[in-house]
Design a protein around this motif. Structure first.
Motif, PDB file in Angstrom:
ATOM      1  N   SER A 191      12.919  31.119 -20.978  1.00 18.00           N
ATOM      2  CA  SER A 191      12.159  31.139 -19.736  1.00 18.00           C
ATOM      3  C   SER A 191      11.955  32.584 -19.273  1.00 18.00           C
ATOM      4  O   SER A 191      12.558  33.519 -19.811  1.00 18.00           O
ATOM      5  CB  SER A 191      12.915  30.353 -18.660  1.00 18.00           C
ATOM      6  OG  SER A 191      14.117  31.020 -18.342  1.00 18.00           O
ATOM      7  N   ASP A 192      11.125  32.725 -18.256  1.00 20.03           N
ATOM      8  CA  ASP A 192      10.879  34.067 -17.731  1.00 20.03           C
ATOM      9  C   ASP A 192      12.111  34.647 -17.046  1.00 20.03           C
ATOM     10  O   ASP A 192      12.178  35.843 -16.803  1.00 20.03           O
ATOM     11  CB  ASP A 192       9.674  34.087 -16.795  1.00 20.03           C
ATOM     12  CG  ASP A 192       9.859  33.237 -15.546  1.00 20.03           C
ATOM     13  OD1 ASP A 192      10.760  32.376 -15.513  1.00 20.03           O
ATOM     14  OD2 ASP A 192       9.086  33.429 -14.594  1.00 20.03           O
ATOM     15  N   GLY A 193      13.117  33.821 -16.765  1.00 19.72           N
ATOM     16  CA  GLY A 193      14.365  34.350 -16.233  1.00 19.72           C
ATOM     17  C   GLY A 193      15.028  35.316 -17.203  1.00 19.72           C
ATOM     18  O   GLY A 193      15.732  36.240 -16.799  1.00 19.72           O
TER      19      GLY A 193
ATOM     20  N   GLY B 139      19.531  38.886 -12.939  1.00 22.20           N
ATOM     21  CA  GLY B 139      19.326  37.463 -13.133  1.00 22.20           C
ATOM     22  C   GLY B 139      19.227  36.570 -11.917  1.00 22.20           C
ATOM     23  O   GLY B 139      20.016  35.654 -11.780  1.00 22.20           O
ATOM     24  N   GLU B 140      18.265  36.821 -11.036  1.00 23.42           N
ATOM     25  CA  GLU B 140      18.142  36.012  -9.835  1.00 23.42           C
ATOM     26  C   GLU B 140      17.409  34.701 -10.068  1.00 23.42           C
ATOM     27  O   GLU B 140      17.410  33.821  -9.214  1.00 23.42           O
ATOM     28  CB  GLU B 140      17.437  36.796  -8.720  1.00 23.42           C
ATOM     29  CG  GLU B 140      15.959  37.046  -8.934  1.00 23.42           C
ATOM     30  CD  GLU B 140      15.613  38.193  -9.874  1.00 23.42           C
ATOM     31  OE1 GLU B 140      14.455  38.255 -10.315  1.00 23.42           O
ATOM     32  OE2 GLU B 140      16.486  39.022 -10.166  1.00 23.42           O
ATOM     33  N   ASP B 141      16.785  34.526 -11.209  1.00 23.68           N
ATOM     34  CA  ASP B 141      16.024  33.321 -11.518  1.00 23.68           C
ATOM     35  C   ASP B 141      16.810  32.461 -12.518  1.00 23.68           C
ATOM     36  O   ASP B 141      17.803  32.909 -13.082  1.00 23.68           O
ATOM     37  CB  ASP B 141      14.669  33.720 -12.126  1.00 23.68           C
ATOM     38  CG  ASP B 141      13.639  32.613 -12.104  1.00 23.68           C
ATOM     39  OD1 ASP B 141      13.951  31.518 -11.608  1.00 23.68           O
ATOM     40  OD2 ASP B 141      12.517  32.842 -12.586  1.00 23.68           O
ATOM     41  N   ASN B 142      16.358  31.231 -12.737  1.00 24.26           N
ATOM     42  CA  ASN B 142      16.964  30.400 -13.782  1.00 24.26           C
ATOM     43  C   ASN B 142      16.730  31.065 -15.131  1.00 24.26           C
ATOM     44  O   ASN B 142      15.638  31.563 -15.398  1.00 24.26           O
ATOM     45  CB  ASN B 142      16.340  29.008 -13.798  1.00 24.26           C
ATOM     46  CG  ASN B 142      16.663  28.247 -12.538  1.00 24.26           C
ATOM     47  OD1 ASN B 142      17.721  28.417 -11.958  1.00 24.26           O
ATOM     48  ND2 ASN B 142      15.747  27.404 -12.113  1.00 24.26           N
ATOM     49  N   ILE B 143      17.749  31.046 -15.968  1.00 21.05           N
ATOM     50  CA  ILE B 143      17.655  31.662 -17.291  1.00 21.05           C
ATOM     51  C   ILE B 143      17.925  30.576 -18.323  1.00 21.05           C
ATOM     52  O   ILE B 143      19.038  30.083 -18.427  1.00 21.05           O
ATOM     53  CB  ILE B 143      18.671  32.812 -17.451  1.00 21.05           C
ATOM     54  CG1 ILE B 143      18.471  33.853 -16.358  1.00 21.05           C
ATOM     55  CG2 ILE B 143      18.541  33.443 -18.837  1.00 21.05           C
ATOM     56  CD1 ILE B 143      19.631  34.826 -16.226  1.00 21.05           C
ATOM     57  N   SER B 144      16.890  30.190 -19.055  1.00 17.59           N
ATOM     58  CA  SER B 144      17.013  29.166 -20.090  1.00 17.59           C
ATOM     59  C   SER B 144      16.719  29.790 -21.439  1.00 17.59           C
ATOM     60  O   SER B 144      15.714  30.486 -21.594  1.00 17.59           O
ATOM     61  CB  SER B 144      16.032  28.019 -19.840  1.00 17.59           C
ATOM     62  OG  SER B 144      16.285  27.431 -18.593  1.00 17.59           O
ATOM     63  N   VAL B 145      17.598  29.543 -22.401  1.00 19.73           N
ATOM     64  CA  VAL B 145      17.435  30.119 -23.738  1.00 19.73           C
ATOM     65  C   VAL B 145      17.880  29.110 -24.786  1.00 19.73           C
ATOM     66  O   VAL B 145      18.904  28.453 -24.634  1.00 19.73           O
ATOM     67  CB  VAL B 145      18.292  31.392 -23.929  1.00 19.73           C
ATOM     68  CG1 VAL B 145      18.025  32.030 -25.286  1.00 19.73           C
ATOM     69  CG2 VAL B 145      18.074  32.391 -22.820  1.00 19.73           C
ATOM     70  N   THR B 146      17.099  29.011 -25.853  1.00 17.59           N
ATOM     71  CA  THR B 146      17.479  28.246 -27.038  1.00 17.59           C
ATOM     72  C   THR B 146      17.236  29.128 -28.245  1.00 17.59           C
ATOM     73  O   THR B 146      16.173  29.743 -28.359  1.00 17.59           O
ATOM     74  CB  THR B 146      16.637  26.955 -27.171  1.00 17.59           C
ATOM     75  OG1 THR B 146      16.859  26.142 -26.026  1.00 17.59           O
ATOM     76  CG2 THR B 146      16.994  26.195 -28.421  1.00 17.59           C
ATOM     77  N   VAL B 147      18.213  29.205 -29.123  1.00 18.67           N
ATOM     78  CA  VAL B 147      18.067  29.957 -30.368  1.00 18.67           C
ATOM     79  C   VAL B 147      18.347  29.002 -31.515  1.00 18.67           C
ATOM     80  O   VAL B 147      19.361  28.296 -31.510  1.00 18.67           O
ATOM     81  CB  VAL B 147      19.029  31.166 -30.432  1.00 18.67           C
ATOM     82  CG1 VAL B 147      18.952  31.845 -31.802  1.00 18.67           C
ATOM     83  CG2 VAL B 147      18.713  32.172 -29.330  1.00 18.67           C
TER      84      VAL B 147
END
Length: 94
Positions: free
Chosen positions: A36-38, A74-82
């Protein structure tokens, strides 16, 4: 862009949605990173690539990326998949 946080498509708001699809052939040992943009707001592409390549465990790569984004604000939601593609062996079938 001033509107980079706006959703222009979302599941569940309409009976039909238009989706974007991309087809790429992965080679053994390639990594696929979706985020995500987070994350992209705080970690440049070259750093994301370096972390995804350095970590052999996809979950560890995700944790490292989220931790780095959080360290940088990191003030926004941070979503990551690798995802890490592994070599496949094709048997003789018999």
């Amino acid at each position: 862009s001033p509107e980079n946080n706006l959703l222009y498509r979302a599941m569940g708001v309409a009976p039909k949605i238009e989706i974007d699809t991309y087809v790429r052939r992965l080679q053994a040992d390639d990594r696929l990173l979706l985020c995500s943009d987070g994350l992209t707001r705080h970690v440049p592409d070259d750093e994301m690539i370096a972390i995804a390549r350095k970590q052999t465990d996809p979950a560890a790569a995700c944790q490292s990326l989220v931790a780095l984004a959080n360290q940088r604000g990191g003030e926004d939601n941070i979503s990551v998949t690798v995802a890490h593609s592994k070599p496949t062996s094709v048997g003789s079938g018999g």
